[in-house]
Scaffold this active site. Sequence first.
Site, PDB file in Angstrom:
ATOM      1  N   SER A 137     133.979  75.426   7.772  1.00 18.92           N
ATOM      2  CA  SER A 137     134.281  76.033   9.071  1.00 18.92           C
ATOM      3  C   SER A 137     133.131  76.916   9.509  1.00 18.92           C
ATOM      4  O   SER A 137     132.394  77.458   8.670  1.00 18.92           O
ATOM      5  CB  SER A 137     135.543  76.881   8.972  1.00 18.92           C
ATOM      6  N   TYR A 150     139.368  84.203   4.452  1.00 17.51           N
ATOM      7  CA  TYR A 150     139.208  82.782   4.783  1.00 17.51           C
ATOM      8  C   TYR A 150     137.724  82.457   4.957  1.00 17.51           C
ATOM      9  O   TYR A 150     137.208  81.484   4.395  1.00 17.51           O
ATOM     10  CB  TYR A 150     139.990  82.498   6.071  1.00 17.51           C
TER      11      TYR A 150
HETATM   12  N1  LIG Z   1     142.020  74.098  13.229  1.00 23.04           N
HETATM   13  C1  LIG Z   1     140.860  74.724  13.361  1.00 23.04           C
HETATM   14  O1  LIG Z   1     140.582  75.384  14.362  1.00 23.04           O
HETATM   15  C2  LIG Z   1     139.845  74.648  12.232  1.00 23.04           C
HETATM   16  C3  LIG Z   1     138.597  75.201  12.466  1.00 23.04           C
HETATM   17  C4  LIG Z   1     137.647  75.122  11.469  1.00 23.04           C
HETATM   18  C5  LIG Z   1     137.963  74.521  10.275  1.00 23.04           C
HETATM   19  N2  LIG Z   1     139.192  74.013  10.042  1.00 23.04           N
HETATM   20  C6  LIG Z   1     139.474  73.414   8.743  1.00 23.04           C
HETATM   21  O2  LIG Z   1     139.858  72.069   8.909  1.00 23.04           O
HETATM   22  C7  LIG Z   1     140.699  71.693   7.832  1.00 23.04           C
HETATM   23  C8  LIG Z   1     141.940  71.027   8.374  1.00 23.04           C
HETATM   24  O3  LIG Z   1     142.648  71.973   9.142  1.00 23.04           O
HETATM   25  P1  LIG Z   1     143.764  71.611  10.243  1.00 23.04           P
HETATM   26  O4  LIG Z   1     143.423  72.389  11.434  1.00 23.04           O
HETATM   27  O5  LIG Z   1     143.953  70.158  10.325  1.00 23.04           O
HETATM   28  O6  LIG Z   1     144.994  72.346   9.587  1.00 23.04           O
HETATM   29  P2  LIG Z   1     146.475  71.903   9.211  1.00 23.04           P
HETATM   30  O7  LIG Z   1     146.956  70.841  10.107  1.00 23.04           O
HETATM   31  O8  LIG Z   1     147.208  73.172   9.101  1.00 23.04           O
HETATM   32  O9  LIG Z   1     146.277  71.260   7.773  1.00 23.04           O
HETATM   33  C9  LIG Z   1     146.011  71.953   6.640  1.00 23.04           C
HETATM   34  C10 LIG Z   1     146.545  71.125   5.493  1.00 23.04           C
HETATM   35  O10 LIG Z   1     146.078  71.638   4.267  1.00 23.04           O
HETATM   36  C11 LIG Z   1     147.113  71.511   3.320  1.00 23.04           C
HETATM   37  N3  LIG Z   1     146.992  72.480   2.250  1.00 23.04           N
HETATM   38  C12 LIG Z   1     146.960  73.818   2.339  1.00 23.04           C
HETATM   39  N4  LIG Z   1     146.854  74.349   1.141  1.00 23.04           N
HETATM   40  C13 LIG Z   1     146.805  73.321   0.250  1.00 23.04           C
HETATM   41  C14 LIG Z   1     146.696  73.248  -1.146  1.00 23.04           C
HETATM   42  N5  LIG Z   1     146.634  74.328  -1.889  1.00 23.04           N
HETATM   43  N6  LIG Z   1     146.698  72.037  -1.706  1.00 23.04           N
HETATM   44  C15 LIG Z   1     146.799  70.924  -0.971  1.00 23.04           C
HETATM   45  N7  LIG Z   1     146.897  70.940   0.358  1.00 23.04           N
HETATM   46  C16 LIG Z   1     146.899  72.138   0.948  1.00 23.04           C
HETATM   47  C17 LIG Z   1     148.366  71.755   4.092  1.00 23.04           C
HETATM   48  O11 LIG Z   1     149.391  71.101   3.391  1.00 23.04           O
HETATM   49  P3  LIG Z   1     150.956  71.290   3.726  1.00 23.04           P
HETATM   50  O12 LIG Z   1     151.191  70.330   4.848  1.00 23.04           O
HETATM   51  O13 LIG Z   1     151.603  70.901   2.459  1.00 23.04           O
HETATM   52  O14 LIG Z   1     151.129  72.723   4.099  1.00 23.04           O
HETATM   53  C18 LIG Z   1     148.064  71.111   5.429  1.00 23.04           C
HETATM   54  O15 LIG Z   1     148.488  69.775   5.462  1.00 23.04           O
HETATM   55  C19 LIG Z   1     140.984  72.952   7.046  1.00 23.04           C
HETATM   56  O16 LIG Z   1     140.155  72.999   5.926  1.00 23.04           O
HETATM   57  C20 LIG Z   1     140.617  74.046   8.018  1.00 23.04           C
HETATM   58  O17 LIG Z   1     140.257  75.227   7.352  1.00 23.04           O
HETATM   59  C21 LIG Z   1     140.141  74.044  11.015  1.00 23.04           C
END
Ligand SMILES: NC(=O)c1ccc[n+]([C@@H]2O[C@H](COP(=O)([O-])OP(=O)(O)OC[C@H]3O[C@@H](n4cnc5c(N)ncnc54)[C@H](OP(=O)(O)O)[C@@H]3O)[C@@H](O)[C@H]2O)c1
Lengths: 245, 434
Positions: A137, A150
Amino acid sequence: MQKTCLILGSGSDIGQAIAYAFARQGYGLLLAARAPDEPQQHLAADLAIRHGVAVGSLAFDGEDYAAHPALVQGLHPLPDVVVAVFGYLGDHARATADFAECGRILAANYTGHVSLLNLLAARMQQRGHGTLVGVSSVAGERGRQSNYLYGSAKAGFTAYLSGLRNALFRAGVHVVTVKPGFVRTKMTAGLPLPGPLTAAPDDVARAVWRACQRRQNVVYVPGIWRGIMLAIRLLPEFVFKRLRL
Amino acid sequence: MFEPRLTNWGGYPAVPAQVLAPAHAEALALPPPGTPLIARGNGRCYGDASLQRTVVSTLRWNKIFYFDPVLGRCGCEAGVLLADVLAVAVPQGWFLPVAPGTKYITVGGAVAANVHGKNHHHAGAFGQYVDGLDVLTEDGTRQPCSRTVRPDLFRRSIGGMGLTGIIVSVHFRLCRIASAYLHTAHHPAANLAGLLAGLEAQRPEAYAVAWLDALRPGRALGRGIVHTGRFAPVASLPPAGQAAPLRPHPGRQLSLPFYLPRLALNRYTMGLYNALYYRRHQRHSGGLVHYDDFFYPLDKLRHWNRIYGRQGFVQYQLVLPPATAETGLAELLRTIHLSGCGAYLAVLKLLGPADEWAAPISFPMAGVSLALDFHATPAVLALLDRLDALVLRYGGRLYLAKDARMSADFFHRTYPAFPHPAAFQSLQSQRLGG
Ligand SMILES: NC(=O)c1ccc[n+]([C@@H]2O[C@H](COP(=O)([O-])OP(=O)(O)OC[C@H]3O[C@@H](n4cnc5c(N)ncnc54)[C@H](OP(=O)(O)O)[C@@H]3O)[C@@H](O)[C@H]2O)c1
Ligand SMILES: Cc1cc2nc3c(=O)[nH]c(=O)nc-3n(C[C@H](O)[C@H](O)[C@H](O)COP(=O)(O)OP(=O)(O)OC[C@H]3O[C@@H](n4cnc5c(N)ncnc54)[C@H](O)[C@@H]3O)c2cc1C
C-alpha cells in the site's frame, strides 16, 4: 497445460477482481481464504462457469504460521503466479492500546505474508520460474499518525518484496509490488474517499495482470499516486511531523 | 449525510434513498424494525416499484453457482443479470425461456415482476421456469421455497414485486436452441383491426410482437408492423453462421452520454421516425437476425432513456381481455390522440392465461397488452387518469413494473388484495395502499 494462479486472500474485493482478470486469460485458479463459506464456494463456481477454467479452493490463515509449511508443500503443481492480497486495516486507536489488535494488523499485512512467501519463493526458486505478486500500500511509504501500525506493516512488506525481487532475479522468478492508493472495497466502506484518487478493484486487477505480463517491478494504482507519494516522501521531517495526516 | 437521489429507468420519480449493498445476504445489517425495506435489482422497472427510503441492492450478489449444460438448469444469486446468464448459456446451446425487452435486468427482478416476453401466449412468464428460490423473509432468515417446500411463499414471491422479502438465489430452467439466430418476418397492417388480426394470424410463431404508430389519427389509427421470429436450425444458416452458430451477444454498448433537450423528441420528430420505420419494414420482409437484435434492439444504446430528457418519462402498459381488446384499444388510442400528448414507442403483445404459479398481483392475463411511453408532464399524468377509466371499463389492468402513478382505488379495482409483511414496502406499494 493450463497455467494457474493462487490468490492468497480470495475473500478480498481486490483479490476477487484479480481472480477474474486471470480467469479471463484462461488461468486456472486456486482460491485461498480464511473460511470456505458459501460466498467462496459461489465465487469458485462462478469463475469456473463463466470462464471454463479449473478452480480449486483451500483454507488458510495468515496468522497460523505453523500451518504454512504443510500448505505450501501441498501445492501440486506449484502455481505459476501467486498473488498475496490479504490484509487488515484494523482499528488503529484500539491497536495502540491493545497489542492483540496490533498483532493482527502486523500479521495480516506483514509477517503472515513473509511466512508464506518465504516458503513459496523457495519452491519457485527451485523450479526456476514464476511470479510473486504482493499487494502492499502507499500507506507504507511514510508513517502517518492516523494509521502507522498498518503503514509500518506495509512498509515492512514493501521492503521485503524489494529484497525478494533482488534475491530471486537470477533464478528467473519475478516479484511485483502493488501499491494501491485508495480502492473502493469493503475495507474502505464508510470512509470518505477522494473520487479522482480512488480506484475500483478492477483497476487494480488490470494493473496486476499488466505488471505480470510486462514484468514490471513496482506499480501504483491509480498511477497518479507515484507522484503524490514522491512529494510526500520529499517533505522534510520537521514539516511532516507537524501535519495532521 | 449526503443522500444521492435514486431513480429507476423512467427517471420519474427521483427520491432520496439510502442504498444498502451488502456483499452477500448474510452480510445484510437489517435496519431497526419499522424501517420499510425493498429489494432493488438493476432499476429497470420504470417507476417506484424498487424505490424506498432504504433499499437493498442485490447487484453484488452476482455469482452463477450452478450450471448444468446437459439439462439446461441454472442456479444463481439474485443479482446476476440476464445478460450474464446468456453469455454462459448461449455458447452451450441454451437460451432464456422468457426474454423481456432488455437483458440488463437481474434474475431476481425477472422473478419478482414475473416478466413476460414475446412468447407469453405459448410459454407463460419467467416464474414458470423457476424451480426454487431462497427468500430472506421479515424475520431475517433465509427460506428456501419451491412448488413443494413453502409453496405459498414461492407462489407469492413470483410476481410479488419484492413484497414477500428479498430473493437471494434462484434456480431456473433454460430452453434449448440450435443457433443464436432467428428467422424473422415483418407483416405490415394499415390499421388497428388489421394489426390485431395479423398478431392473431401469427400466433403459431414462437415469438410475436407488434409495433404501432400511436401518432396516426383516423383511418390509419393503429397502423403498424407485426414482427415474428423463431430460432433457426444450424442447417439454415449461411456458411459463416454455421461455423459459429452459438455466438453470444457482444459485450460492448454504445452510450448516450448526456440527456437530450426535451425538444429533440416531440410528436413531430417522432411522427417522422414512425413513418420511416413503417415504410422501411413495409419493404423489407425480415430475414435472419441475431437474438441480440431481435430481442434487445434497445440495449444497443446504453442510457437510451436519456433521449426523453432530464424530466423523465412514464411507461403505461396495460392488458385488455380478448373480448374487449379491439374496441378498448381503439378508444384508448383515440383518447391519446385527442389529448395531444405524444405517445412514443407503442408495442402490442399477445398474452396467454395468467400464470399458475404467480402472486395475485402478477401482470399477465389472457388478452392483448399495449405499452406506451410518454414524457412525464402534468398533461400526460391527467391523460393517464382518463386512460385508467377506460382500462377499468374494458376489464383490463396495468403492469406494476412500469407504473409510477396509478391510484390506490384503481389498483384495488383491478387486482385482488395482496397482504404482505410490513417489513417490505416500496414507495409503489405504499402509494397503492399497503
Ligand atoms: N482498499 C484500499 O483502499 C486499499 C488500499 C491500499 C492497499 N490495500 C490492500 O489491498 C489488499 C486487499 O484489500 P481489500 O481492499 O480488497 O480489502 P478486503 O476486501 O477487506 O479484503 C481483505 C481480506 O483479507 C483477509 N484477511 C485479513 N486478515 C487475514 C488473515 N490473517 N489471514 C487470511 N486472510 C486475512 C480478509 O479475510 P476475511 O474475509 O476472512 O475477513 C479479507 O478477505 C489488502 O492487503 C489491503 O491492505 C487496500
Ligand atoms: C427497455 C426495457 C424493456 C423492458 N421490457 C420488458 C418486457 O418485455 N417484459 C417485462 O415483463 N418487463 C419488461 N421490462 C421491465 C423489467 O423487465 C422489469 O421491471 C424487471 O423487474 C426489472 O428488473 P430489475 O432487476 O431491474 O429490478 P428493479 O427494477 O430494481 O425492481 C423491479 C421489481 O422487482 C423487485 N425485485 C428486484 N430484485 C429483487 C429481489 N432480489 N428480491 C425481491 N424482489 C426484487 C423490486 O422490489 C421491484 O418490485 C422492460 C424494462 C426496460 C427498461
